[in-house]
Enzyme design. Structure first.
Site: not given
Ligand code: NAP
Length: 252
Positions: A14, A36-37, A84, A149, A153, A182, A184
């Site tokens: 995702s 996980r999914g 990630n 958080y 980080k 981002v 998402t």
């Molecule tokens: P997201 O769409 O919620 O994706 C998070 C991903 O992490 C999901 O695919 C989830 O898959 C996986 N995940 C969560 N817990 C897990 C576990 N215990 N084991 C394995 N996989 C796990 O969020 P995103 O926005 O893409 O975020 C991705 C990264 O970018 C994160 O580290 C986030 O902190 C960072 N980030 C995001 C933003 C933002 O604004 N979106 C900004 C800065 C940094 P499952 O639920 O299937 O496990």
């Protein structure tokens, strides 16, 4: 990308992780994606033949060990690791539960360490490899209402610097990418929480978050993918120990 053939991207089903997986596949790598999914992983893999889904939980060392075993048997040694997977839970610091604190540190920081640790010996022996942590601008500055958080980080940035120092002479680079907000599902969940807690409209909540970015917009997942792809290129071989801000100038 000479010699870099097999990448692992956690959370690759995702958002940011999926865009990174696409960028590395476009660069010619086979990409193991985990989460996980299985459903989201399989949906992402349907779009790209070079994406290979394996279910795993980054907080569980045995689950990660079995992921490495299967992925390396099927596609050879993992020579790019992108840590990630992450979660974000928001609450005023005074009300954060111990359970949420521990869970956030467990996934975002311990999970990042468990993700990269099994790759280190092999990369050092081959004198080649790339490790990229997806941190956040929250690894470089403070934000309110997300203390676990932000702490996790900042920890990821410390972990990245420690590994970069330790691996500097091994041919392996270690960096972190620090995106601002981002677009998402994680962002959408933040917007929903702001609406629920403050009574603002979704548009007002989104505008408030967008205002953090001096360019006045959200970062797109593909922009993060493109920086990770560059960090895996031959031209970035001397870039290590860096926290690269992808935030329209919010941090530097
Ligand atoms: P997201 O769409 O919620 O994706 C998070 C991903 O992490 C999901 O695919 C989830 O898959 C996986 N995940 C969560 N817990 C897990 C576990 N215990 N084991 C394995 N996989 C796990 O969020 P995103 O926005 O893409 O975020 C991705 C990264 O970018 C994160 O580290 C986030 O902190 C960072 N980030 C995001 C933003 C933002 O604004 N979106 C900004 C800065 C940094 P499952 O639920 O299937 O496990």
């Amino acid at each position: 990308m000479t010699g870099l053939r097999h990448a692992l991207v956690t959370g690759g089903g995702s958002g940011v992780g999926r865009a990174i997986a696409h960028a590395l596949a476009d660069a010619g790598m086979e990409v193991t994606i985990c989460g996980r999914g299985m459903e989201a992983l399989e949906a992402a893999a349907k779009e790209y033949s070079r994406l290979h889904p394996i279910a795993a939980d980054v907080t569980d060392a045995a689950s990660i060990a079995s992921l490495y075993k299967q992925a390396e048997l099927e596609r050879g040694a993992i020579d790019v690791v992108v840590a990630n997977a992450g979660i974000a839970i928001s609450a005023p610091a005074a009300k954060v539960s111990l359970e949420d604190w521990k869970r956030t540190l467990d996934v975002n920081l311990t999970g990042a360490f468990l993700t990269v640790q099994p790759a280190l010996s092999g990369m050092m022996a081959r004198r080649s490899g790339r490790i990229v942590f997806i941190a956040s601008t929250a690894g470089l500055k403070g934000y309110g209402y997300v203390a676990p958080y932000v702490a996790s980080k900042h920890g990821v940035i410390g972990l990245m610097r420690a590994l970069a120092a330790e691996l500097a002479r091994t041919g392996v680079t270690v960096n972190a990418v620090c995106p601002g907000y981002v677009e998402t599902e994680m962002l959408e969940r933040s917007v929903e929480r702001i609406v629920e807690k403050t009574g603002r409209t979704p548009d007002e909540a989104r505008a408030g978050l967008m205002a953090c970015n001096p360019q006045g917009r959200f970062i797109q997942p593909e922009e993060v993918g493109s920086v990770v792809r560059w960090l895996c290129s031959d031209g970035s071989a001397s870039v290590t120990g860096q926290a690269l801000s992808i935030s329209g100038g919010e941090t530097w």
